[in-house]
Design an enzyme around this catalytic site. Structure first.
Site, PDB file in Angstrom:
ATOM      1  N   ASP A  13       0.766  -1.257   0.000  1.00 47.81           N
ATOM      2  CA  ASP A  13       0.000   0.000   0.000  1.00 47.81           C
ATOM      3  C   ASP A  13       0.797   1.307   0.000  1.00 47.81           C
ATOM      4  O   ASP A  13       0.481   2.229   0.764  1.00 47.81           O
ATOM      5  CB  ASP A  13      -0.943   0.030   1.211  1.00 47.81           C
ATOM      6  CG  ASP A  13      -1.849  -1.165   1.307  1.00 47.81           C
ATOM      7  OD1 ASP A  13      -1.988  -1.902   0.324  1.00 47.81           O
ATOM      8  OD2 ASP A  13      -2.425  -1.378   2.385  1.00 47.81           O
ATOM      9  N   LYS A  75      -6.871  -4.772  -2.767  1.00 51.63           N
ATOM     10  CA  LYS A  75      -7.508  -5.293  -1.560  1.00 51.63           C
ATOM     11  C   LYS A  75      -8.349  -4.193  -0.924  1.00 51.63           C
ATOM     12  O   LYS A  75      -8.132  -3.007  -1.171  1.00 51.63           O
ATOM     13  CB  LYS A  75      -6.469  -5.825  -0.566  1.00 51.63           C
ATOM     14  CG  LYS A  75      -5.568  -4.756   0.035  1.00 51.63           C
ATOM     15  CD  LYS A  75      -4.546  -5.385   0.969  1.00 51.63           C
ATOM     16  CE  LYS A  75      -3.671  -4.352   1.628  1.00 51.63           C
ATOM     17  NZ  LYS A  75      -4.324  -3.462   2.570  1.00 51.63           N
ATOM     18  N   CYS A 108      -1.915  -1.866   7.952  1.00 50.94           N
ATOM     19  CA  CYS A 108      -1.911  -2.887   6.902  1.00 50.94           C
ATOM     20  C   CYS A 108      -0.674  -3.787   6.952  1.00 50.94           C
ATOM     21  O   CYS A 108      -0.785  -4.997   6.755  1.00 50.94           O
ATOM     22  CB  CYS A 108      -2.064  -2.234   5.534  1.00 50.94           C
ATOM     23  SG  CYS A 108      -3.665  -1.385   5.349  1.00 50.94           S
TER      24      CYS A 108
END
Length: 179
Positions: A13, A75, A108
């Site tokens: 990310d 995701k 995350c």
């Protein structure tokens, strides 16, 4: 000890505005690009995650360029392991250890790493290739994951561990990445 044959890299990310406002973002992104280039040089499997890119934006251009030829896995859960395509890619890679990098360390990166540990994988967090908006959240996540069985390494430490020998064909090129 890390080995090229049993190790892969996960990039979590590194997207949009968030990537530019994490602690020491310029150094962090520079290190992460070096890590990706080194992983490619060593022919490690690389998995690339993007969290809700429609809302958060795409991966930063410097990293997208380094990841060329690899497609991101989208995701929506904080853990990459909540996305079946990611879990399938993890299993297909046939490695037992994952170097984990990305943002944010305490969200995350933390949740993905914890679930990988729970799946039986070894996890090594690359400390200078993870970041959060605050240093305290990054440090908290690294400490908590270490207590749960993850290892903490650095870009140089993992690179030299994977190369093992200065006579290696990849040594000079890898060395040029970190100098």
């Amino acid at each position: 000890m890390l080995t090229k044959e049993k190790t892969g890299l996960i990039v979590v990310d590194v997207q949009g505005k968030l990537a530019t406002i994490v602690d020491d973002s310029e150094r962090y992104i520079t290190n992460l690009v070096k890590l990706v280039k080194a992983a490619k040089l060593l022919e490690l499997p690389i998995l690339w995650l993007e969290q809700n890119p429609e809302k958060l934006g795409k991966t930063v251009p410097e990293l997208t360029d380094a990841l060329a030829s690899i497609s991101p896995i989208t995701k929506y859960t904080f853990s990459g392991c909540g996305e079946p395509a990611f879990v399938e890619a993890v299993k297909k890679a046939k490695v037992n250890t994952w170097l984990v990098s990305g943002i944010e360390t305490h969200i995350c990166v933390y949740q993905t790493s914890l679930e990988l540990l729970n799946m039986g994988y070894m996890v090594e967090l690359v400390s200078d290739c993870v970041s959060s908006r605050t240093v305290s959240n990054k440090e908290l996540a690294l400490a908590k994951l270490a207590r749960k069985g993850a290892e903490v390494t650095s870009l140089e430490m993992c690179l030299f561990e994977l190369i093992r020998d200065c006579r290696s064909d990849q040594f000079k090129e890898a060395l040029s990445l970190i100098k």
